[in-house]
Each structure stands twice: as structure tokens, then as C-alpha cells.
Design an enzyme around this catalytic site. Structure first.
Site, mmCIF file in Angstrom:
data_model
loop_
_atom_site.group_PDB
_atom_site.id
_atom_site.type_symbol
_atom_site.label_atom_id
_atom_site.label_comp_id
_atom_site.label_asym_id
_atom_site.label_seq_id
_atom_site.Cartn_x
_atom_site.Cartn_y
_atom_site.Cartn_z
ATOM 1 C CB CYS A 61 -0.916 0.017 1.225
ATOM 2 S SG CYS A 61 -1.966 1.492 1.322
ATOM 3 C CB CYS A 67 -2.440 5.617 6.363
ATOM 4 S SG CYS A 67 -3.704 4.534 6.990
ATOM 5 C CB CYS A 144 -8.349 1.459 2.267
ATOM 6 S SG CYS A 144 -7.848 0.279 3.559
ATOM 7 C CD GLN A 244 -16.682 -10.493 15.327
ATOM 8 O OE1 GLN A 244 -15.575 -9.977 15.196
ATOM 9 N NE2 GLN A 244 -17.167 -10.848 16.508
ATOM 10 C CG PHE A 271 -21.277 -9.051 26.225
ATOM 11 C CD1 PHE A 271 -21.366 -7.766 26.743
ATOM 12 C CD2 PHE A 271 -20.868 -10.083 27.070
ATOM 13 C CE1 PHE A 271 -21.052 -7.511 28.074
ATOM 14 C CE2 PHE A 271 -20.544 -9.828 28.395
ATOM 15 C CZ PHE A 271 -20.649 -8.544 28.907
ATOM 16 C CG ASP A 291 -25.431 -6.429 23.122
ATOM 17 O OD1 ASP A 291 -24.424 -7.058 22.768
ATOM 18 O OD2 ASP A 291 -25.456 -5.188 23.175
ATOM 19 C CG ASP A 339 -17.887 -11.353 20.904
ATOM 20 O OD1 ASP A 339 -16.805 -10.864 21.258
ATOM 21 O OD2 ASP A 339 -18.322 -11.275 19.735
ATOM 22 C CB CYS A 365 -11.847 -7.621 20.031
ATOM 23 S SG CYS A 365 -12.615 -6.451 21.167
#
Length: 420
Positions: A61, A67, A144, A244, A271, A291, A339, A365
Site C-alpha cells: 500500500c 496512514c 484502501c 465483525q 453480549f 446485549d 463476546d 478482541c
């Protein structure tokens, strides 16, 4: 100017070197390299690579190293995969845990289906792009290569939207999501719109073939309802809702959730968001899903009503940070999936640890908050069966984790006081 030797990559993807007794972070440098760099405090900027790593490859890239979107793009695939897996290993070790971590699963697939661009105004002109690493400086970009093809028109649309609002002089965020019916855009930072601005945005939505355009979740233009496919259901996604990052990532994580909970008759999905797991689990088990995002939960239930052949799905909007499901409430379930956001699920993990649920699947995550929550489960008598790192944020320091915990017949919960 300093001459530095890069010892390793840190958890943010930066090279780490020693300058005397001080540790220095060197973005875009790789382990084993010798560089000359400008050093300011604990930060350094590479001026020249004197000796390059054998693992260095050409970045693909033109915006790389300017960036801030990609931290590690010049590292060969095998070394990159081991570094990313190592993020999980290190987080567990720092939490005092020892567990096997499976090889990294590449789940980039066709690319990222959601992206947030930043817009900054200069003399009535809108500049659109990403923020530079560790900086408030915005880097204007032309494209991108990490995005799905369906987002090819996102940057031109973002520029058009931002230019309409350029006279306000406000910084904007523009969240784009690729859906089955085109791009869905949620504008943030503009505040209430004037009538002429709304009319201009409606025209821009038509000119750029947007499915929907919203302003802080409030509808501006709806040309086609944005839907995503989750298992057997088509879900009407709320503006700016969490998904996701890649479709391949969702499928890779969901496949491991389904495998771990196979045979369970009742499953709690905590969640749950719009139902990435619940709408798949409910094909074979009765599911209760919770959630705090009201619109996401409503979208999940609407999707379930429109799909055929599903088991019962119940649950509600509930803040699991303030009101986690208690060990008593978890008693009817054979399996629990959770999650949480990046902060993890401290309170909920404590209640799960006090429960007698046989199978727990943790999706995370954040390696750090995952390690903390995993320690709570292990202290509560669970054993870890498998930990799998999943890479859907390729070239970044972000890694998804799927971990399976089990409680055997002989593993009893400790008394409440032992968990604090």
C-alpha cells in the site's frame, strides 16, 4: 540522530530498541534491523534502515508508514503470524497463565466490510482519510486495499458527504458498512442538520448509490434497507451497529462457537449484538441472548421471526456490565457464549465462574482483557480446552480470540469469597 538495533515487535506492532538504558518504540521497524532514527522521548522515527531484516518484504500500500491503519505490513507472512499469535501468548503469561495457543487463523477473506473514515476541514475543503499512528494528524488517502470490493465507492461518497458539511468546520467520522443492499453510512460529529444540508445529503446518497445514510443513528436517506446474512437469517442492521470486521472472521469465529457447543440443548449468548452467534446456534438449540444495545437485540429478534425452522430464541436488552446474569440465572444452560467489547466482561466472568455451566466459549478482541477474564474462569474451577487466535484485522495489532473452557463433573465451583 541515533543508531538503534531493533530487538522485537511490541504489542502495538512497533519495533522496540534500547537507547542506553531507555526503551524506545520505533514504528515500522522490524526485529533484527539496525536503523538510524530521530529519537524524542520514548518515540523514534526511522530515517534509514542500515541493515534490513531477512523477514522484510515490500509493503503493498502506498500509504503504509504514513496512514496509521496498518502497523505491520512489511513483515513476511510466517513471521507476522507468529508475532500475532505471540500477542495472546504474552498476554496470558503476563496474567500468570500457562496455556497452549493454537496457530493463527487467517480470516481476512475478501477484506473488511466496515470502515470509519475521518474528515477534517481546511478553509472550506474536506480532507478524508485515516489518522496517522499515535497522532492527531489526518492522512488523506486515495484508496484502501484492505476493504471489500463493495466498499470501493466509500471514499468518494465520504468526500462528498464531508464537503456538504465543510462550512461547519467540525471534525467528522463516517462509518461505512457493506451490506447485501449496498453501502450503509452513519455520520458522526455533525450535530443537528439544517434543511439545506439534509437535502444535499439526500442527493449525495442517491448520486453515490448508498443504501442508507444516517446522522448519529437518525435517518437521513433510505433507498434500500441494509441487510446482512447471518446463518439462516437476514438481519436489518441498525445504523453504525457492531459487526465483525470481515465476513470470513465472523464465519471462522462462529464455526468454533458452534463446534464447542454441539449437543447443548440450552445456550446463553451474552453480549450478543445482532446475533452473529445466536442466529446460528438457534438452529440446533434453544438460545437466550442478551446485549445492552436495544436496537441490535430488536434487529436480532426481527431476523429470527423471518427465518424458518429455528428453535426458540428469547432474551432481552440488558446491561451485562451493571447486571450480569447471575450464577443462579445461568443454572439452566448447558453452554454459555460471551463476546464482550474490548474492556472485557469482569463482572459477568465472575458470575460464570460461580456457575456450574459445563461449557463456556469466550470470544474477545483484546488479549489483555481476555487474559484477565480467563484467569477468573480458571480460578473458578474451569479448565481451558482450546485457545484460537483469529486474524481479521490483518496488518494491525488487533487479534480476535476464541477460547473454550469446560467444567468436568469433579470440578466444583469455589466458595464465593475465593473469587473476590
Amino acid at each position: 540522530m541515533r543508531k538503534l538495533h531493533i530487538e522485537r515487535l511490541g504489542h502495538r506492532g512497533e519495533g522496540i530498541a534500547r537507547d542506553g538504558n531507555a526503551r524506545v518504540f520505533v514504528p515500522y521497524a522490524l526485529p533484527g534491523e539496525t536503523v538510524t532514527a530521530e529519537v524524542e522521548g520514548d518515540q523514534a522515527r526511522v530515517v534509514e534502515i542500515i541493515e534490513a531484516s531477512r523477514e522484510r518484504i515490500a509493503p503493498f500500500c502506498p500509504h503504509y508508514a504514513h496512514c496509521g491503519g496498518c502497523a505491520v505490513q512489511a513483515l513476511a507472512p510466517s513471521a507476522y503470524a507468529e508475532w500475532k499469535r505471540g500477542l495472546v501468548v504474552t498476554a496470558l503469561r503476563n496474567a500468570g497463565l500457562s496455556a497452549d495457543v493454537a496457530p493463527l487463523v487467517d480470516a481476512h477473506g475478501a477484506g473488511r466490510r466496515r470502515v470509519t473514515f475521518h474528515a477534517r476541514m481546511e478553509k472550506g475543503h474536506a480532507r478524508v482519510g485515516f489518522m496517522a499512528a499515535r497522532s492527531h494528524e489526518m492522512v488523506e488517502i486515495g484508496s484502501c486495499p484492505l476493504l471489500v470490493a463493495e466498499l470501493a465507492g466509500a471514499l468518494p461518497a465520504a468526500r462528498a458527504i464531508a464537503q456538504i458539511l465543510a462550512a461547519r468546520g467540525k471534525p467528522l467520522d463516517l462509518a461505512f458498512t457493506a451490506t447485501l443492499d449496498g453501502m450503509d453510512v452513519d455520520l458522526r460529529g455533525a450535530g443537528p442538520l439544517e434543511e439545506h444540508e439534509t437535502n444535499a445529503l439526500i442527493k449525495a446518497a442517491e448520486a453515490h448509490d448508498l443504501g442508507r445514510l444516517s446522522n448519529h443513528g437518525r435517518l437521513v436517506a433510505l433507498r434500500r434497507p441494509p441487510l446482512v446474512q447471518i446463518g439462516p437469517a437476514r438481519v436489518p442492521v441498525p445504523p453504525g451497529c457492531f459487526l465483525q470486521a470481515t465476513e470470513a472472521g465472523e464465519q471462522a469465529i462462529a464455526a468454533r462457537v458452534l463446534e464447542a457447543t454441539r449437543g447443548a440443548k440450552r445456550v446463553a449468548d451474552l453480549f450478543c449484538g445482532v446475533g452473529a452467534f445466536a442466529l446460528r446456534l438457534v438452529q440446533g438449540a434453544r438460545v437466550s441472548a442478551y446485549d445492552s444495545a436495544v436496537e441490535a437485540v430488536e434487529a436480532m429478534f426481527a431476523a429470527a421471526r423471518g427465518a424458518a425452522g429455528l428453535k426458540p430464541l428469547d432474551g432481552a436488552a440488558r446491561d451485562l456490565f451493571e447486571r450480569p446474569l447471575s450464577a443462579q440465572e445461568l443454572a439452566p444452560f448447558d453452554a454459555v457464549v460471551f463476546d464482550p467489547p474490548r474492556a472485557g466482561a469482569l463482572a459477568q466472568a465472575g458470575e460464570i465462574a460461580r456457575s456450574q455451566v459445563k461449557t463456556v466459549v469466550a470470544v474477545s478482541c483484546s488479549a489483555q482483557s481476555f487474559a484477565r477474564d480467563a484467569a477468573i474462569l480458571l480460578k473458578g474451577g474451569y479448565s481451558v480446552t482450546r485457545i484460537v487466535p483469529v486474524d481479521q484485522f490483518r496488518h494491525s495489532p488487533h487479534v480476535e480470540i476464541v477460547a473454550i473452557f469446560s467444567r468436568g463433573e469433579g470440578q466444583k465451583r469455589p466458595k464465593r469469597g475465593l473469587l473476590g
